[in-house]
Every structure is written in structure tokens, then in C-alpha cells.
Design a protein around this motif. Structure first.
Motif, short mmCIF file in Angstrom:
data_model
loop_
_atom_site.label_atom_id
_atom_site.label_comp_id
_atom_site.label_asym_id
_atom_site.label_seq_id
_atom_site.Cartn_x
_atom_site.Cartn_y
_atom_site.Cartn_z
N MET A 51 0.84 -1.18 0.00
CA MET A 51 0.00 0.00 0.00
C MET A 51 0.88 1.24 0.00
N LEU A 52 0.52 2.19 -0.87
CA LEU A 52 1.30 3.41 -1.00
C LEU A 52 0.90 4.40 0.08
N SER A 53 1.90 5.02 0.68
CA SER A 53 1.61 6.04 1.67
C SER A 53 1.50 7.40 0.99
N LEU A 54 0.89 8.34 1.68
CA LEU A 54 0.73 9.69 1.13
C LEU A 54 2.08 10.36 0.97
N GLU A 55 3.00 10.09 1.90
CA GLU A 55 4.34 10.69 1.81
C GLU A 55 5.05 10.22 0.54
N PHE A 56 4.89 8.93 0.22
CA PHE A 56 5.52 8.40 -1.00
C PHE A 56 4.93 9.05 -2.24
N LEU A 57 3.61 9.23 -2.26
CA LEU A 57 2.97 9.85 -3.41
C LEU A 57 3.39 11.31 -3.59
N VAL A 58 3.47 12.05 -2.48
CA VAL A 58 3.89 13.46 -2.57
C VAL A 58 5.35 13.54 -3.01
N ALA A 59 6.20 12.69 -2.44
CA ALA A 59 7.61 12.70 -2.83
C ALA A 59 7.77 12.31 -4.31
N PHE A 119 6.80 21.06 -2.26
CA PHE A 119 7.76 20.72 -1.23
C PHE A 119 7.56 21.60 0.02
N LEU A 120 7.44 22.91 -0.19
CA LEU A 120 7.23 23.81 0.95
C LEU A 120 5.92 23.50 1.66
N PHE A 121 4.88 23.22 0.90
CA PHE A 121 3.59 22.91 1.51
C PHE A 121 3.65 21.60 2.29
N GLY A 122 4.36 20.62 1.76
CA GLY A 122 4.51 19.35 2.47
C GLY A 122 5.34 19.46 3.72
N MET A 123 6.33 20.34 3.72
CA MET A 123 7.17 20.52 4.90
C MET A 123 6.44 21.27 6.01
N GLY A 124 5.33 21.91 5.68
CA GLY A 124 4.59 22.67 6.67
C GLY A 124 3.71 21.83 7.58
#
Length: 112
Positions: free
Chosen positions: A1-9, A45-50
Motif C-alpha cells: 500500500m502506498l503512503s501519502l508521503e511516498f505519493l507526494v515525494a 515541497f514547501l507545503f509538504g514541509m509545513g
């Protein structure tokens, strides 16, 4: 199963790779599209780091333990507006160069 972090990266990686590929092209309009894709990657990237927090207030209040940080969202919104302005300016310069030179090559030489 794919995680959201993997999809965003993965999305950030695809945007960066596509942006760099297009920026290395010899014509002006792919370069502009490449810059736009690269700016989308940086914004994501900035939005994900927030650390997006759902349902939490954006300001600190008494009795609230968790809150969302509004700074990354404000930075990304500002970057989107500035990026749109820069893209419009770059398109204007590219169209003017095409009209003056008769080609959309970066160095102004057709077939180079």
C-alpha cells in the motif's frame, strides 16, 4: 500500500525531473514550462514541509493543544502569485523575441 508521503515525494520528483528536462531544451516555450513545473515542485515541497493539520485552528488560543502553522501556506500562496507574474513576464519576453528574431531558439539561431 502506498503512503501519502511516498505519493507526494514521487510527485515532487516527477515535477523536478520534467522541469529540468524542459529547461534543457533549446526553445523558449519549453524552458518557460520547465520553470513553471519546477516552481510547482518547490511549492509542493514547501507545503509538504509545513505539516498540514486538518481541523486545527491557525492561531494559538488558550486550551488548544494543536494548531496548524499558517506560515507555509502563506509562503506558498505568495510564491504562486509571484510565479504567475514571472511566467507572464517571461511569456511576454519570449513572444517579443520570437517576433524580432523570427525563431524561438534560445540563442536566436534556427536549426542550431
Amino acid at each position: 500500500m502506498l503512503s501519502l508521503e511516498f505519493l507526494v515525494a514521487s510527485a515532487i520528483g516527477v515535477l523536478v525531473a520534467s522541469g529540468l528536462y524542459l529547461m534543457l531544451r533549446g526553445r523558449t516555450f519549453p524552458v518557460i514550462i520547465g520553470l513553471t513545473l519546477l516552481s510547482y515542485a518547490v511549492n509542493l515541497f514547501l507545503f509538504g514541509m509545513g505539516r498540514l493539520v486538518i481541523g486545527a485552528p491557525p492561531i494559538i488560543q488558550d486550551g488548544v493543544a494543536t494548531y496548524s502553522d499558517p506560515i507555509p501556506q502563506a509562503l506558498v500562496l505568495t510564491a504562486i502569485v509571484i510565479g504567475f507574474g514571472m511566467t507572464a513576464y517571461a511569456i511576454t519576453l519570449a513572444v517579443k523575441a520570437y517576433v524580432v528574431l523570427g525563431t524561438d531558439q534560445i540563442d536566436g539561431k534556427e536549426g542550431a
